[in-house]
Every structure is written in C-alpha cells, then in structure tokens.
Design an enzyme around this catalytic site. Sequence first.
Site, mmCIF file in Angstrom:
data_model
loop_
_atom_site.group_PDB
_atom_site.id
_atom_site.type_symbol
_atom_site.label_atom_id
_atom_site.label_comp_id
_atom_site.label_asym_id
_atom_site.label_seq_id
_atom_site.Cartn_x
_atom_site.Cartn_y
_atom_site.Cartn_z
ATOM 1 N N HIS A 127 0.849 -1.184 0.000
ATOM 2 C CA HIS A 127 0.000 0.000 0.000
ATOM 3 C C HIS A 127 0.893 1.244 0.000
ATOM 4 O O HIS A 127 2.086 1.177 0.319
ATOM 5 C CB HIS A 127 -0.904 0.038 1.241
ATOM 6 C CG HIS A 127 -1.881 -1.086 1.333
ATOM 7 N ND1 HIS A 127 -3.036 -1.133 0.587
ATOM 8 C CD2 HIS A 127 -1.873 -2.219 2.095
ATOM 9 C CE1 HIS A 127 -3.707 -2.240 0.877
ATOM 10 N NE2 HIS A 127 -3.026 -2.916 1.792
ATOM 11 N N ASP A 130 -1.173 8.731 -1.669
ATOM 12 C CA ASP A 130 -1.049 9.841 -2.626
ATOM 13 C C ASP A 130 -1.844 11.009 -2.051
ATOM 14 O O ASP A 130 -3.067 10.937 -1.935
ATOM 15 C CB ASP A 130 -1.605 9.400 -3.977
ATOM 16 C CG ASP A 130 -1.849 10.548 -4.966
ATOM 17 O OD1 ASP A 130 -1.506 11.706 -4.656
ATOM 18 O OD2 ASP A 130 -2.418 10.278 -6.042
ATOM 19 N N HIS A 132 -3.266 14.581 -2.637
ATOM 20 C CA HIS A 132 -3.534 15.583 -3.663
ATOM 21 C C HIS A 132 -3.043 16.965 -3.246
ATOM 22 O O HIS A 132 -2.904 17.851 -4.091
ATOM 23 C CB HIS A 132 -5.033 15.637 -3.972
ATOM 24 C CG HIS A 132 -5.544 14.440 -4.705
ATOM 25 N ND1 HIS A 132 -6.790 14.411 -5.305
ATOM 26 C CD2 HIS A 132 -4.996 13.225 -4.948
ATOM 27 C CE1 HIS A 132 -6.980 13.226 -5.882
ATOM 28 N NE2 HIS A 132 -5.904 12.491 -5.668
ATOM 29 N N HIS A 167 -5.397 9.182 -1.014
ATOM 30 C CA HIS A 167 -5.858 7.814 -1.285
ATOM 31 C C HIS A 167 -4.672 6.915 -1.560
ATOM 32 O O HIS A 167 -3.557 7.376 -1.802
ATOM 33 C CB HIS A 167 -6.851 7.776 -2.460
ATOM 34 C CG HIS A 167 -6.297 8.241 -3.769
ATOM 35 N ND1 HIS A 167 -5.656 7.405 -4.647
ATOM 36 C CD2 HIS A 167 -6.308 9.471 -4.359
ATOM 37 C CE1 HIS A 167 -5.285 8.092 -5.722
ATOM 38 N NE2 HIS A 167 -5.663 9.351 -5.572
ATOM 39 N N CYS A 168 -4.915 5.620 -1.525
ATOM 40 C CA CYS A 168 -3.903 4.641 -1.897
ATOM 41 C C CYS A 168 -3.815 4.585 -3.416
ATOM 42 O O CYS A 168 -4.830 4.644 -4.111
ATOM 43 C CB CYS A 168 -4.268 3.277 -1.326
ATOM 44 S SG CYS A 168 -2.961 2.031 -1.497
ATOM 45 N N HIS A 178 -8.226 -0.323 -4.814
ATOM 46 C CA HIS A 178 -7.957 0.072 -3.426
ATOM 47 C C HIS A 178 -8.848 1.250 -3.018
ATOM 48 O O HIS A 178 -9.336 1.298 -1.886
ATOM 49 C CB HIS A 178 -6.479 0.418 -3.261
ATOM 50 C CG HIS A 178 -5.583 -0.780 -3.191
ATOM 51 N ND1 HIS A 178 -4.570 -0.905 -2.268
ATOM 52 C CD2 HIS A 178 -5.553 -1.919 -3.927
ATOM 53 C CE1 HIS A 178 -3.953 -2.059 -2.448
ATOM 54 N NE2 HIS A 178 -4.530 -2.692 -3.454
ATOM 55 N N MET A 183 -10.026 2.887 0.651
ATOM 56 C CA MET A 183 -8.734 3.438 1.045
ATOM 57 C C MET A 183 -8.572 4.873 0.556
ATOM 58 O O MET A 183 -7.835 5.175 -0.384
ATOM 59 C CB MET A 183 -7.605 2.556 0.521
ATOM 60 C CG MET A 183 -6.408 2.526 1.441
ATOM 61 S SD MET A 183 -5.312 1.175 1.066
ATOM 62 C CE MET A 183 -4.079 1.470 2.328
ATOM 63 N N HIS A 288 -26.383 18.055 -0.562
ATOM 64 C CA HIS A 288 -27.529 18.932 -0.319
ATOM 65 C C HIS A 288 -28.000 18.722 1.111
ATOM 66 O O HIS A 288 -28.146 17.581 1.565
ATOM 67 C CB HIS A 288 -28.662 18.602 -1.299
ATOM 68 C CG HIS A 288 -29.936 19.334 -1.030
ATOM 69 N ND1 HIS A 288 -30.134 20.636 -1.421
ATOM 70 C CD2 HIS A 288 -31.083 18.953 -0.399
ATOM 71 C CE1 HIS A 288 -31.350 21.021 -1.054
ATOM 72 N NE2 HIS A 288 -31.946 20.024 -0.425
ATOM 73 N N GLU A 312 -28.029 25.909 -2.647
ATOM 74 C CA GLU A 312 -28.966 24.846 -2.276
ATOM 75 C C GLU A 312 -28.315 23.478 -2.395
ATOM 76 O O GLU A 312 -28.539 22.588 -1.580
ATOM 77 C CB GLU A 312 -30.222 24.909 -3.145
ATOM 78 C CG GLU A 312 -29.925 24.810 -4.633
ATOM 79 C CD GLU A 312 -31.163 24.890 -5.494
ATOM 80 O OE1 GLU A 312 -32.162 24.237 -5.147
ATOM 81 O OE2 GLU A 312 -31.126 25.605 -6.506
ATOM 82 N N THR A 313 -27.541 23.296 -3.450
ATOM 83 C CA THR A 313 -26.814 22.062 -3.715
ATOM 84 C C THR A 313 -25.468 22.462 -4.291
ATOM 85 O O THR A 313 -25.363 23.454 -5.007
ATOM 86 C CB THR A 313 -27.581 21.184 -4.731
ATOM 87 O OG1 THR A 313 -28.883 20.870 -4.195
ATOM 88 C CG2 THR A 313 -26.853 19.880 -5.017
ATOM 89 N N HIS A 339 -27.644 14.559 -3.765
ATOM 90 C CA HIS A 339 -28.916 14.870 -4.420
ATOM 91 C C HIS A 339 -29.068 14.253 -5.798
ATOM 92 O O HIS A 339 -29.889 14.701 -6.596
ATOM 93 C CB HIS A 339 -29.171 16.377 -4.483
ATOM 94 C CG HIS A 339 -30.635 16.725 -4.367
ATOM 95 N ND1 HIS A 339 -31.549 16.459 -5.366
ATOM 96 C CD2 HIS A 339 -31.345 17.281 -3.374
ATOM 97 C CE1 HIS A 339 -32.739 16.869 -5.002
ATOM 98 N NE2 HIS A 339 -32.655 17.360 -3.779
#
Length: 376
Positions: A127, A130, A132, A167-168, A178, A183, A288, A312-313, A339
């Site tokens: 494993h 990463d 971002h 994330h992996c 993964h 993960m 939402h 709203e969303t 939503h």
Amino acid sequence: MFTRRTALLGAAFAATAPVLLGRGIAAASESMTPVGLPADLSTLTRRKVELVRPPFVHEHEQVAGTGPQIIEFTMTIREQKMVIDEEGTTIQAMTFDGSVPGPLMVVHQDDYVELTLINPESNSMPHNIDFHAATGALGGGALTLINPGEQTTLRFRATRPGTFVYHCAPGGPMIPWHVVSGMNGAIMILPRDGLKNEKGEPIRYDKVVYVGEQDYYIPRDEDGNYKEYDSPGDGYSDMLEVMNGLIPTHEVFNGAVGALTGDNAMTSKVGETVLIVHSQANRDTRPHLIGGHGDYVWETGKFNNPPEKDNETWFIRGGSAGAAMYTFLQPGVYAYVNHNLIEAVSLGATAHFKVEGDWNNDLMEQVSAPGPIPRG
C-alpha cells in the site's frame, strides 16, 4: 533500479492478482529514491496529533497561533471485513486507520505534514498514499509504497490552503480497486489567518464534521446474492468486473448505509455554525442539506478562492473534497444527502443532523394542521 524490494512488491501483486502479472508491476516501477539536499527544519517546532475516526475531527486552531510547524501524524493501514448495509453485505475493506473514509487531517498553510505510514505484517498487500495536497513523486505515492511488515515516513510542505483528497495508489488497476475498497480520506489545510468570506472578512465555525462518500462494487452470485470473500485478493477479479461496469452497488457516507443516521447521526444546535468537509475520491457527487443551505461553499475546496453563498446544492468532483459552512436556524432532523436521490435513497448516500433548540415560527409555521377538506 530493480531491487530485491521491487521484486517483493511485484511478487505481492502477482500472488494477489495473477491476471495482472505484467501490469501490476507498474506500482513497483513507480517507486523511487529521492535525491536532493536535505531541508533545514531545525528551527521549527514539532507537534504530534492523534487522529480520530470520522465524522469527528481532531482538535485544532482555526487561526495559527505560531509560525509554521512540523505536524506529526501516524496512520496504520488495516485490511478488514466490514458490513456495509442492513442486509449484512460485506466487503474486504482496505482502510487508513480502520475507518472509511480515513481520518481528516488538519494543518495550516506552510506547516509541514509528517506522516508515518504503517503496513502491518497481518496485511496481504503493498500500500502507499497519494496526497492531492502535496507536490511531486505522485503526491508521495512513489515514496511510500510499502510491503506488509514495513513502515515509512513522508514529509511534505502544505503550500496550498483548502480541502484535498488522499488515497492509496499502488499502480495500475490496483489504484481504483484500493480506492473503492475504502482506502481514501482527506486533509484540510487552513489559511494561517483562518477562513474568509467573499469580502475577505474572517469567518469561524463552531464545529467541523467530515463526510466521506464511498462507492462500492460488490459482486453477486448466480442467485443475485452479494458474494462474500475471505480476503481482499480473493474477490479481486469478480470486483474488477463490477467496477468496470461503472455502476456502484452501494453509494454511502462514512463506510456503510446508516453510518451517519439514527443513533449515529451528527448533532448540532440552533445558532451553531458547522463546517462540513465532504470528499469523494472516485465519483462526482452533489451534496444537499434538506431544510438548510450552504451559507458559504468552497465547491472545489480551495480556500484561496472566495466562497459561493447561499447554495442549495453544490458539486464535488470525483477525486476532490469540498467544504460548506451553515448556521442551523431551526431544530429537528436535517437530512444531508447526495442529491442524486436514487443514490441517496436506494444506494445509501444519506446522513442526518439532529439539531436541538427552539422553533422559530417566523422562518416557518404550520398555519393549519393536516385535516379533512371542509365541505360546502
């Protein structure tokens, strides 16, 4: 350079997923040994932070009280069976610290994130992680690939404020497998002087919660029942076939249907301002809050951009995290949903906030209760 360790990584992939022999080796080939002058961080103080299980978030200051620090975290990778719905459906999950999503990390811009990542001998696979939020080496993925029984420490400078997914990413088709096995998680990098509204004025929250949206792809047998496996690798080929259809069998918040409803609902009170961090490492989603709004929304999760108001969303792109701030004005149960209502109602992407306080009839009033239609 092909080393004994690279060979071990390749062998691990071959043992876990024979059909990928040749493609799975990509994970090992992406690993690297960095060469560069050491950074002089001797003047910085260190602070160790204990991570907590989502939706909760570890204690932190909204405005940095000191200069940049080295913030130390430790995460243990856990491969474990998880029940993900009321019918008892299971997945051989791959997790950071045993939760889906992994814990939310919070630092300030220009702090240094120093993560010790542990892959216990009891696990079956290599494993990595990463970020971002990080710069270079596949977000740290090329520097952190570890076999069972190994650990590594990665440090990166948090140069950009905002919310970001981690994330992996062990290479090839192993990456989506993964990720959709659980993960993934998020990190929030606050501006050193705190959050600002669209006018550049300081704004604060009373509470922060972390909602990680997860898509699962569980294979079925010939009778239509969900299959169960003894280890992650046992289900790989079947799961890959479902994944490649791009239609999830489950779309859930924080790992399972009902993980944030009922007794597990998040709580608040009238007048309290809550910051909701929402991540989706793989698919687009549309958060939402039913009966509420996004007072301030960083849809892309990046705090250098002014927030939108009164949404709203909002839209969270797959592979990213966003943030929304809302001050609750009425008591009751608020449903927080994806939503795409099919995914919310049928696949499980629903959470609840239970809010205490006094009702305000000026905002909403039941003028007359439901009853028979008057005759004549």
